[in-house]
Write a protein that holds these residues in place. Structure first.
Motif, mmCIF file in Angstrom:
data_model
loop_
_atom_site.group_PDB
_atom_site.id
_atom_site.type_symbol
_atom_site.label_atom_id
_atom_site.label_comp_id
_atom_site.label_asym_id
_atom_site.label_seq_id
_atom_site.Cartn_x
_atom_site.Cartn_y
_atom_site.Cartn_z
ATOM 1 N N ALA A 248 0.810 -1.212 0.000
ATOM 2 C CA ALA A 248 0.000 0.000 0.000
ATOM 3 C C ALA A 248 0.846 1.266 0.000
ATOM 4 N N ARG A 249 2.121 1.136 0.380
ATOM 5 C CA ARG A 249 2.996 2.308 0.418
ATOM 6 C C ARG A 249 3.580 2.615 -0.964
ATOM 7 N N SER A 250 4.168 3.787 -1.070
ATOM 8 C CA SER A 250 4.812 4.194 -2.321
ATOM 9 C C SER A 250 5.876 3.179 -2.730
ATOM 10 N N PRO A 251 5.804 2.654 -3.958
ATOM 11 C CA PRO A 251 6.845 1.720 -4.398
ATOM 12 C C PRO A 251 8.215 2.386 -4.508
ATOM 13 N N VAL A 252 8.244 3.678 -4.744
ATOM 14 C CA VAL A 252 9.518 4.406 -4.755
ATOM 15 C C VAL A 252 10.149 4.356 -3.365
ATOM 16 N N THR A 286 9.800 12.577 -6.470
ATOM 17 C CA THR A 286 8.594 11.845 -6.836
ATOM 18 C C THR A 286 7.347 12.534 -6.270
ATOM 19 N N GLU A 287 6.238 12.404 -6.991
ATOM 20 C CA GLU A 287 4.959 12.915 -6.492
ATOM 21 C C GLU A 287 4.438 12.082 -5.330
ATOM 22 N N ASP A 288 5.029 10.903 -5.107
ATOM 23 C CA ASP A 288 4.592 10.038 -4.016
ATOM 24 C C ASP A 288 4.770 10.701 -2.655
ATOM 25 N N ALA A 293 2.256 12.558 2.187
ATOM 26 C CA ALA A 293 2.151 13.606 3.200
ATOM 27 C C ALA A 293 0.719 14.109 3.326
ATOM 28 N N GLN A 294 0.050 14.264 2.184
ATOM 29 C CA GLN A 294 -1.327 14.732 2.217
ATOM 30 C C GLN A 294 -2.235 13.731 2.914
ATOM 31 N N ALA A 295 -2.041 12.450 2.625
ATOM 32 C CA ALA A 295 -2.840 11.416 3.283
ATOM 33 C C ALA A 295 -2.623 11.433 4.789
ATOM 34 N N SER A 308 1.599 5.425 -8.722
ATOM 35 C CA SER A 308 1.917 4.915 -10.051
ATOM 36 C C SER A 308 2.830 3.699 -9.953
ATOM 37 N N LYS A 309 2.794 2.872 -10.987
ATOM 38 C CA LYS A 309 3.669 1.706 -11.041
ATOM 39 C C LYS A 309 5.120 2.155 -11.170
ATOM 40 N N LEU A 310 6.009 1.299 -10.744
ATOM 41 C CA LEU A 310 7.440 1.591 -10.812
ATOM 42 C C LEU A 310 8.132 0.460 -11.561
#
Length: 310
Positions: A248-252, A286-288, A293-295, A308-310
């Protein structure tokens, strides 16, 4: 390989905590190896999660000739699969693995080819390096690997799990560095990785030099595993839930974390910090970061964020 995963499995939701018992049973008793593999079964039990199952249950999942190359092919493909963010690794049948299939491997190990000592030795070295890569490929894979161990984990099994990122086991699991009992020093990863997994060098030496069994409770207290479950079904449920939290976390962020953890393990603090700075000078763009942070500020569940996919 991963294109062979069923469409229904691909469409599973991220609600890993609500995994049905049918999914868990399917994971623990799949029909058989997935083409083109003969020793591994591959499935997609939930979105962004790939399940790799060692599948030679009739041979106690002993590691035959095919296994050593199939693992490399499998994890190289997983590394480049944008639909996979986390791997769960387990084994079919009654035990995790009995280790090396000595009957199948005897020719490579006991009858090396070559015209003289130098050429025989060179070929033995190439064989050992090939076997080492079978488990190093897990470590090189940027996707975190959660391994779930039940029953016996012998010899090569310890080499395998020490290359994984998170280790879980059942209450009936036991571990054994078996190599001294068959006249050799473990040469495909245990002696290099186990001392960095377990805090006590004395305990590592004892296990490696005596080939005694380590049971689940000691494995937990020593740090070899992080969680112990009552049985295999509960363990696979736990493994999927844990994989879901990671996926669920950012893949980056997740893949960058694994890469830097592995690098820092083998380098000084100063070298690790320098590598981290070089890594994040691009990854922080990255936009992640903004999405995460917003979440957090809005107290929104991270699982509701689309990365997005990585």
């Amino acid at each position: 390989m991963l294109s062979l995963v069923s469409r229904s499995a691909r469409s599973s939701s991220r609600g890993f905590g609500l995994c049905s018992q049918s999914v868990i049973r399917a994971m623990s008793s799949s029909a058989g190896p997935t083409p083109p593999y003969t020793t591994l079964a591959i499935s997609r039990p939930a979105q962004d999660v790939t399940h790799v199952e060692l599948h030679r249950p009739n041979k106690r999942n002993a590691m035959n000739k095919a296994f050593w190359s199939e693992m490399v092919d499998c994890f190289n493909e997983i590394s480049n699969d944008p639909d996979c963010r986390v791997v769960v690794f387990s084994a079919a049948g009654k035990v995790f693995t009995a280790g090396i299939d000595l009957m199948d491997m005897a020719g490579d190990i006991l009858q090396p080819q070559g015209d003289d000592t130098a050429r025989i030795s060179w070929n033995i070295r190439k064989t050992i390096a090939k076997f080492q890569d079978t488990f190093s490929v897990i470590e090189r894979c940027p996707k975190p690997v959660v391994v779930a161990v039940h029953g016996a984990c012998v010899g090569g099994g310890v080499d395998l799990i020490t290359a994984c990122d998170i280790r879980l086991c059942t209450q009936d699991a036991w571990f054994q560095v078996k190599e001294v009992d068959i006249g050799l020093a473990a040469d495909v990863g245990t002696l290099q990785r186990l001392p960095k997994v377990i805090g006590s060098r004395s305990l590592v030496n004892e296990l490696a030099l005596t080939a005694r069994k380590m049971y689940a409770d000691e494995a937990k207290s020593s740090g070899l595993v992080s969680r112990v479950f009552a049985d295999k079904e509960a363990m696979l449920t736990g493994a999927l839930e844990l994989a879901g939290e990671i996926a669920a976390r950012s893949p980056v962020a997740v893949q960058g974390t694994k890469v830097n953890l592995v690098y820092s393990r083998d380098h000084s603090v100063a070298e690790g910090l320098e590598y981290m700075a070089a890594w994040n000078m691009s990854m922080l763009q990255t936009e992640d970061v903004m999405k995460s942070a917003q979440a957090s500020m809005e107290k929104n569940n991270i699982k509701n964020v689309t990365f997005s996919k990585l």
